[in-house]
Design an enzyme around this catalytic site. Structure first.
Site, short mmCIF file in Angstrom:
data_model
loop_
_atom_site.label_atom_id
_atom_site.label_comp_id
_atom_site.label_asym_id
_atom_site.label_seq_id
_atom_site.Cartn_x
_atom_site.Cartn_y
_atom_site.Cartn_z
CG ASP A 165 -29.07 59.20 9.38
OD1 ASP A 165 -29.68 58.60 8.42
OD2 ASP A 165 -29.38 59.52 10.33
CD GLU A 168 -26.92 56.96 5.96
OE1 GLU A 168 -28.20 56.96 6.17
OE2 GLU A 168 -26.23 56.42 7.19
#
Lengths: 224, 224
Positions: B44, B116
């Protein structure tokens, strides 16, 4: 009259090839169109990632929520402003007349934004690896503090326990350098495991902090 | 039975040295302790930075607020889930029994998190430069769309260009409803690609606005 930005670059450990980038990083929007807002956007994302990675490596047992909380604490405005003050970043800022008059040099938001922007400038000037070194140097003490807080034990204690559990002799801590200004000293401490030929260094604003930092460095060395 | 993760790696353009990292990236927490939550934290932050940098470079005139909005739109859950679907990432996921039963393979949050995590795994496997290539490849079309949107072209123009570049027939716009009060009307328009059996709707306070909204909806449909 502003201080010479090259002194700031020196404190960060990076000599800029493009000094205009550093200058832009230090220019608040109140001082005109050539300002640090876009660099701040870049620097904010950059710091977020580098601190995420550092925490990821340091805390192999921490879950995502814990990592997120630690990161939020390290990169929050007050924390960045504190680091900026440690660099005397306020002395180098270019502010518009209004901000100058109302003490913008000392304001948390302006200092934190400028630190982000300056790190964004380092990245554009020198790339990922150099910036990572700069950012890790800047956050070293805070990361050590986070480690201590997370484990509930400081690095010296953890090192001592690690050594005792393996029946190794305990380390010696020696102050090897005291630098900086008189009211802003920087201590360098060596942590020595003489019979193993191991040595690690740490710096800090007090002897105690420098010892903790050296213990942390030794832990990282022997845990590998 | 899951698909072979190496096919996913191929689609991403990176052959993993450490396939265990890829496997971990694809493992939802419902499947056990060896899961992708920590990798997701890293990924992320990584995506946030790389997209920030890409936007910074592409839009030299955009201010910080515009850059932030563009980034938020590119990295939001729905957007990442869309990219994950493009990679058929759901076919490779490892889920616990409960999530399997309730269709976790298709859930936006699980897909976005796994994407992610997989990108975090690429970073650990191959470093910054390789990951940047992978991420830029993955987001290329979305970044182009952002450029088009930012360039001031309206959805009807972009839809027309998209169709012409593929030699598809042009759409029909039909007002299908006019509601609301007389001085506060709401138009609903259908955008029809008859020979493709495609239809999208838009509403707006004028016929023109409703047409633009329908064109945007059609663009989103056909770009999938």
């Amino acid at each position: 009259m502003n201080a010479d930005p090259r002194r700031l670059a020196l404190a960060l450990g990076h000599a800029f090839k493009r000094e205009d980038l550093l200058e832009q990083g230090l220019t608040h929007r109140s001082a005109g169109a050539f300002n640090n807002e876009r660099l701040e956007f870049l620097g904010d994302a950059l710091i977020g990632f580098m601190i995420a990675e550092a925490l990821w490596e340091r805390f192999p047992e921490a879950d995502e929520g814990t990592l997120s909380r630690m990161r939020a604490s390290l990169v929050k405005r007050e924390s960045l402003a504190g680091l900026a003050r440690g660099l005397r970043l306020g002395d180098y800022l270019r502010l518009g007349a209004g901000e100058l008059r109302t003490g913008g040099h000392a304001r948390d938001s302006i200092l934190a934004d400028a630190l982000e922007a300056v790190l964004g400038a380092v990245y554009l000037d020198a790339g990922f690896a150099v910036t990572q070194t700069v950012v890790m140097g800047l956050f070293a003490e805070r990361l050590d503090d986070t480690s201590a807080a997370q484990s509930g034990k400081d690095p010296k204690t953890r090192l001592q326990e690690w050594l005792q559990s393996r029946k190794w002799p305990l380390p010696d801590y020696v102050v090897t350098e005291i630098g900086g200004d008189q009211h802003d000293q920087i201590f360098t401490v060596s942590c020595l495991l003489t019979d193993r030929n191991l040595c690690a260094f740490g710096t800090g604003s007090s002897r105690r902090r420098a010892e903790q930092s050296a213990a942390q460095a030794m832990l990282e060395q022997i845990e590998k």
